[in-house]
Scaffold this active site. Structure first.
Site, PDB file in Angstrom:
ATOM      1  N   HIS A 219       1.894   4.658  -2.820  1.00 46.81           N
ATOM      2  CA  HIS A 219       1.959   6.088  -2.488  1.00 46.81           C
ATOM      3  C   HIS A 219       3.263   6.693  -3.007  1.00 46.81           C
ATOM      4  O   HIS A 219       3.278   7.810  -3.534  1.00 46.81           O
ATOM      5  CB  HIS A 219       1.862   6.294  -0.978  1.00 46.81           C
ATOM      6  CG  HIS A 219       0.474   6.178  -0.428  1.00 46.81           C
ATOM      7  ND1 HIS A 219      -0.609   6.759  -1.034  1.00 46.81           N
ATOM      8  CD2 HIS A 219      -0.001   5.560   0.698  1.00 46.81           C
ATOM      9  CE1 HIS A 219      -1.707   6.502  -0.317  1.00 46.81           C
ATOM     10  NE2 HIS A 219      -1.365   5.772   0.731  1.00 46.81           N
TER      11      HIS A 219
ATOM     12  N   HIS B 226       0.840  -1.206   0.000  1.00 45.00           N
ATOM     13  CA  HIS B 226       0.000   0.000   0.000  1.00 45.00           C
ATOM     14  C   HIS B 226       0.875   1.257   0.000  1.00 45.00           C
ATOM     15  O   HIS B 226       0.672   2.173  -0.809  1.00 45.00           O
ATOM     16  CB  HIS B 226      -0.914  -0.022   1.235  1.00 45.00           C
ATOM     17  CG  HIS B 226      -1.756   1.194   1.407  1.00 45.00           C
ATOM     18  ND1 HIS B 226      -3.069   1.262   1.001  1.00 45.00           N
ATOM     19  CD2 HIS B 226      -1.468   2.414   1.947  1.00 45.00           C
ATOM     20  CE1 HIS B 226      -3.557   2.452   1.284  1.00 45.00           C
ATOM     21  NE2 HIS B 226      -2.596   3.178   1.864  1.00 45.00           N
ATOM     22  N   GLU B 227       1.859   1.291   0.893  1.00 43.94           N
ATOM     23  CA  GLU B 227       2.736   2.473   0.988  1.00 43.94           C
ATOM     24  C   GLU B 227       3.617   2.606  -0.254  1.00 43.94           C
ATOM     25  O   GLU B 227       3.954   3.733  -0.659  1.00 43.94           O
ATOM     26  CB  GLU B 227       3.608   2.383   2.253  1.00 43.94           C
ATOM     27  CG  GLU B 227       2.837   2.300   3.561  1.00 43.94           C
ATOM     28  CD  GLU B 227       1.908   3.481   3.784  1.00 43.94           C
ATOM     29  OE1 GLU B 227       2.157   4.564   3.226  1.00 43.94           O
ATOM     30  OE2 GLU B 227       0.915   3.320   4.523  1.00 43.94           O
TER      31      GLU B 227
ATOM     32  N   GLU C 252      -5.844   6.855  -1.387  1.00 45.63           N
ATOM     33  CA  GLU C 252      -5.866   5.669  -0.538  1.00 45.63           C
ATOM     34  C   GLU C 252      -6.526   4.483  -1.239  1.00 45.63           C
ATOM     35  O   GLU C 252      -6.048   3.345  -1.153  1.00 45.63           O
ATOM     36  CB  GLU C 252      -6.602   5.977   0.775  1.00 45.63           C
ATOM     37  CG  GLU C 252      -5.904   6.975   1.679  1.00 45.63           C
ATOM     38  CD  GLU C 252      -4.538   6.506   2.128  1.00 45.63           C
ATOM     39  OE1 GLU C 252      -4.305   5.280   2.244  1.00 45.63           O
ATOM     40  OE2 GLU C 252      -3.676   7.379   2.368  1.00 45.63           O
TER      41      GLU C 252
END
Length: 569
Positions: A398, A394-395, A462
């Site tokens: 980003h 997930h990060e 997100e």
């Protein structure tokens, strides 16, 4: 033109006074206190619109609202301290002696003044027409609340031990705790107070609660969700008492170097830079004040401010790494999993760091992909490796999509738009007094839309990170689903414990479960104001989405943001 300093300070004082009056009035009946605050607020709005022209009325009302919200956080936390005090009066307890040294709080106060020094100088000597003075005022409100809270906690903190229930009570006027020694996860003694780790202006992503009152030995107690620091007179004795709870005990004394030690200088300067640029506007103020004294034209001041902002964006990874006291990860298994995910994401140069925090979370920092870092908390490392992989994936998205940089740019665009609207109104509407109410409502509507706008941008990023991150995992979307579930359950358990320690009343019939669909009001708040969509929605969207990231899931999120947040079913 900068408005009356006296009126600005009066507005701030009024904002702090309203919740205090409401608290006093509401002692007998809480609803009466809230009603009184609302009526007083409405009267103030009417008075400000009557007495002041645009944009003065807007500025003064903004200062009142901001200082009111800051004071409200202090008065709200005071409710749990009352319960602690009432409970302490009912039972016989052993008081735990604390080291108290006036030099300790004087040092904390000195740091506050050092950090805001250039902002104060700019406020006094800077150009009256500079809008930076208003940013400084609003920044001072937040810092002032922290400042007052720290002083009163130092002055009022006392500790007690109930030998029968094995419970420790920490009481202070604004911050109190009650916990069983059986909840202690780790106990450690540090040789002295680590100012650079505990001062609120030097920290980020921290779960540390500072009750220290001297520079003597510190007892560090790790609980689920937070870590408490105390300067007990008999630190070794209480370490042994806590050992009975089967907490992990660190036998060796942890040596804390003075902040001025040569090995700490780099960390000290990094923390000061973070405090003056991120926690306050002192660094920007100092630069612009210097250029102002050198008679640099307005366009030069604006250009310098923008360039300095871009510089801070470009080095944000270094600044935040210092603020979090983050260290490179060294676990071979964790590093191998992270390298595989980062390579697959196309960010092989990203580095994995660990920061000491009792909160379950991860954080992506750095505006430049080549210098990006992903940070995990020490609490997060307790989760299964498959869950940690999901968080890393997930990060990683980003970082790949430069979300940190774009979030800053989109935020700046809205603020610039708001300033353009204010300037346009001031320059083109000659008879502003005749349109005071509609202008006031227009500006406040735009300000109200700002958190919704920020939430929209953040949630879009997100949702994308969830669905694109799933493609980096061997288990695909199902592994991401299980990662979010495990993280959510850990965070919920952490929240329950934290509320218990703070003695905040919880409805026993209502469990804290982020994976369940909440009430209408809470869904509106989560969908419209929070940086993340509700966890139940994130998990459901991953479970039911068969097309990966694209227009289908994007439109579904946009639809649910409007429909699901207001659905009464």
């Amino acid at each position: 033109m900068f408005h009356s300093l006296q009126d600005c300070l009066l507005s701030i004082g009024i904002g702090y006074l309203i919740p205090i009056i409401g608290l006093v009035v509401g002692k007998t009946n809480k609803k009466i206190g809230i009603t009184f605050e609302i009526c007083l607020g409405l009267l103030l709005i009417a008075y400000m619109l009557y007495k002041y022209s645009f944009p003065g009325a807007l500025i003064y009302l903004g200062l009142i609202a901001f200082s009111y919200s800051s004071a409200l956080m202090l008065t709200t936390s005071n409710t749990s301290t009352k319960k602690v005090k009432e409970e302490l009066a009912k039972i016989n307890l052993e008081q735990i002696k604390l080291h108290k040294d006036l030099k300790r709080i004087i040092f904390d106060i000195s740091i506050f003044f050092i950090v805001v020094l250039f902002a104060i100088l700019f406020f006094i000597f800077g150009p009256d027409e500079s809008p930076l003075k208003y940013f400084i005022l609003f920044g001072f409100i937040t810092l002032f609340s922290e400042f007052i809270k720290r002083i009163i906690v130092y002055r009022t903190v006392t500790c007690y031990f109930d030998s029968q229930t094995k419970t420790i009570y920490i009481y202070s006027f604004f911050e109190s705790r009650k916990f069983s020694i059986n909840d202690c996860q780790n106990v450690q003694i540090e040789s002295a107070v680590d100012i650079l780790k505990l001062h609120p202006l030097f920290t980020l992503f921290s779960s540390n609660i500072d009750f220290t009152t001297s520079f003597e030995k510190v007892l560090k107690i790790s609980l689920p969700g937070e870590t408490i620091f105390l300067t007990f007179v008999e630190a070794e004795k209480w370490k042994e008492i806590l050992h009975v709870s089967k907490a992990e005990i660190e036998d060796e004394l942890v040596t804390v170097l003075p902040f001025y030690h040569k090995h700490n200088l780099k960390r000290l300067f990094g923390k000061l830079y973070f405090a003056t640029t991120v926690k306050g506007v002192s660094a920007y103020s100092g630069l612009l004040l210097l250029l102002y004294f050198l008679n640099v034209p307005t366009w030069g001041l604006i250009t310098a401010g923008i360039c300095y902002w871009l510089l801070n964006i470009s080095i944000s990874d270094l600044v935040l790494k210092t603020a979090m006291d983050a260290k490179l990860a060294n676990d071979p298994l964790l590093l191998s999993k992270a390298d595989a995910i980062f390579t697959k994401a196309g960010i092989p140069n990203a580095k994995l760091y660990i920061t000491d925090s009792a909160q379950y979370n991860g954080l992506a920092t750095g505006m430049n992909i080549g210098r990006a870092m992903i940070t995990l908390t020490t609490a997060t490392l307790k989760l299964p490796i498959e869950t940690i992989e999901g968080i890393l994936a997930h990060e990683a998205i980003h970082v790949k999509k430069r979300d940190i940089m774009w979030a800053q740019i989109w935020r700046a665009c809205f603020i610039l738009f708001l300033l353009i609207v204010v300037i346009f109104i001031k320059e083109n509407i000659t008879n502003i007094e005749a349109y005071t109410v509609p202008i006031f409502l227009t500006i406040w509507l735009l300000m109200f839309l700002f958190p919704i706008y920020q939430s929209f941008i953040s949630q879009w990023m997100e949702v994308r990170a969830d669905h694109l991150g799933a493609t980096l995992l061997e288990g695909g979307q199902q592994q991401m689903v299980e990662s979010l579930r495990a993280l959510s359950l850990a965070q919920d358990d952490e929240s329950k414990k934290a509320l218990t320690y703070q003695m905040i009343e919880i409805d026993k019939n209502k469990e804290i479960n982020s994976l369940k669909r909440e009430s209408l009001i809470w869904r509106i708040i989560e969908f419209q104001l929070m940086p993340h969509p509700p966890m139940y929605w994130r998990v459901h969207s991953l479970n039911t989405n068969q097309h990966g990231w694209g227009k289908a899931i994007l439109f579904r999120w946009m639809r649910d943001r409007c429909v699901e947040s207001i659905s009464i079913k």
